[in-house]
Design an enzyme around this catalytic site. Structure first.
Site, PDB file in Angstrom:
ATOM      1  CE1 TYR A 176     -12.372  -0.526  -3.674  1.00 13.37           C
ATOM      2  CE2 TYR A 176     -14.083  -1.429  -2.254  1.00 13.37           C
ATOM      3  CZ  TYR A 176     -12.938  -0.672  -2.419  1.00 13.37           C
ATOM      4  OH  TYR A 176     -12.356  -0.074  -1.333  1.00 13.37           O
ATOM      5  N   PRO A 185     -12.280  -3.585   7.873  1.00 16.79           N
ATOM      6  CG  PRO A 185     -12.165  -1.312   7.359  1.00 16.79           C
ATOM      7  CD  PRO A 185     -11.460  -2.625   7.136  1.00 16.79           C
TER       8      PRO A 185
END
Length: 226
Positions: free
Chosen positions: A145, A172
């Site tokens: 990922y 974030p």
């Protein structure tokens, strides 16, 4: 221009596309955008498969978004990343490549690509400085990922450099909040712990299993504060 002289992009009066809007971050963005005078365009994987380049580009050409929040992704926790590496790598590479390239072709004015904290090295110092990106090995349990998401960040940089596109990336920290995924196999740490604690309570169990040593440091942020 803002009060401090820096440039910003106003969404007022714009056609704003939030893909992946049913996810936790997408829902939070829509809640925020609903307080702004803009037209919100929303799509899900059920009505638009962003892994298909022609479909993604056709939709953008027809809908003509002026600003894009690229939130769509195949996501999951440690087990999902570990057992579905090809899916996590292919899906995310395809989604971000098709949306970023299609946004350039469609003349999108502003694109914000949503990155992730796992793009940073496993042994990054805490708190994590931005300049440590690509300075060490990734966390093995979610490297597939992470590699795909790093490619998306680099695509934004490349299109900005070569074509002058106003495409940026936000990274974030670990987010939690309404709309999170509580699936025991696919969830991240906070919803996973909540789900396990709830199950232990309702089943009358005296203990619950928690993965890991408890030693790693993590930062968390409520999604509406991101």
């Amino acid at each position: 221009m803002s009060d401090d002289g820096s440039q910003y992009y106003s969404l007022t009066g714009k056609r704003v596309w939030v893909n992946g809007y049913r996810g936790m971050v997408g829902q939070a963005l829509v809640r925020r955008l609903e307080t702004i005078d803009c037209e919100i365009l929303k799509t899900t994987s059920d009505d638009l498969d962003l892994r298909r380049q022609a479909d993604a580009e056709d939709w953008m050409n027809d809908s003509k978004p002026e600003a894009v929040f690229l939130c769509a992704a195949t996501v999951g926790g440690i087990m999902a990343n570990d057992t579905r590496p090809a899916e996590f790598l292919y899906d995310n590479l395809a989604i971000e490549a098709n949306v970023i390239h299609g946004a350039w072709r469609a003349g999108v004015e502003k694109l914000l690509y949503l990155g992730t904290g796992c793009m940073y090295p496993r042994e990054a110092p805490q708190p994590i400085p931005e300049d440590c990106l690509l300075t060490g090995p990734l966390e093995p349990t979610n490297e597939w990922y992470a590699v795909a998401k790093i490619a998306g960040l680099k695509m934004c940089q490349a299109y900005r450099r070569q074509y002058g596109c106003d495409f940026i990336t936000a990274l974030p920290t670990n987010l939690y909040g309404p709309g999170d995924n509580f699936d025991p196999q696919d969830s991240h740490v906070i919803p996973a712990l909540i789900q396990k604690a709830h199950a232990a309570k309702t089943e009358g169990a005296k203990s619950m299993e928690v993965w890991g040593s408890g030693a790693p440091l993590r930062e968390f942020l409520y999604v509406d504060d991101a």
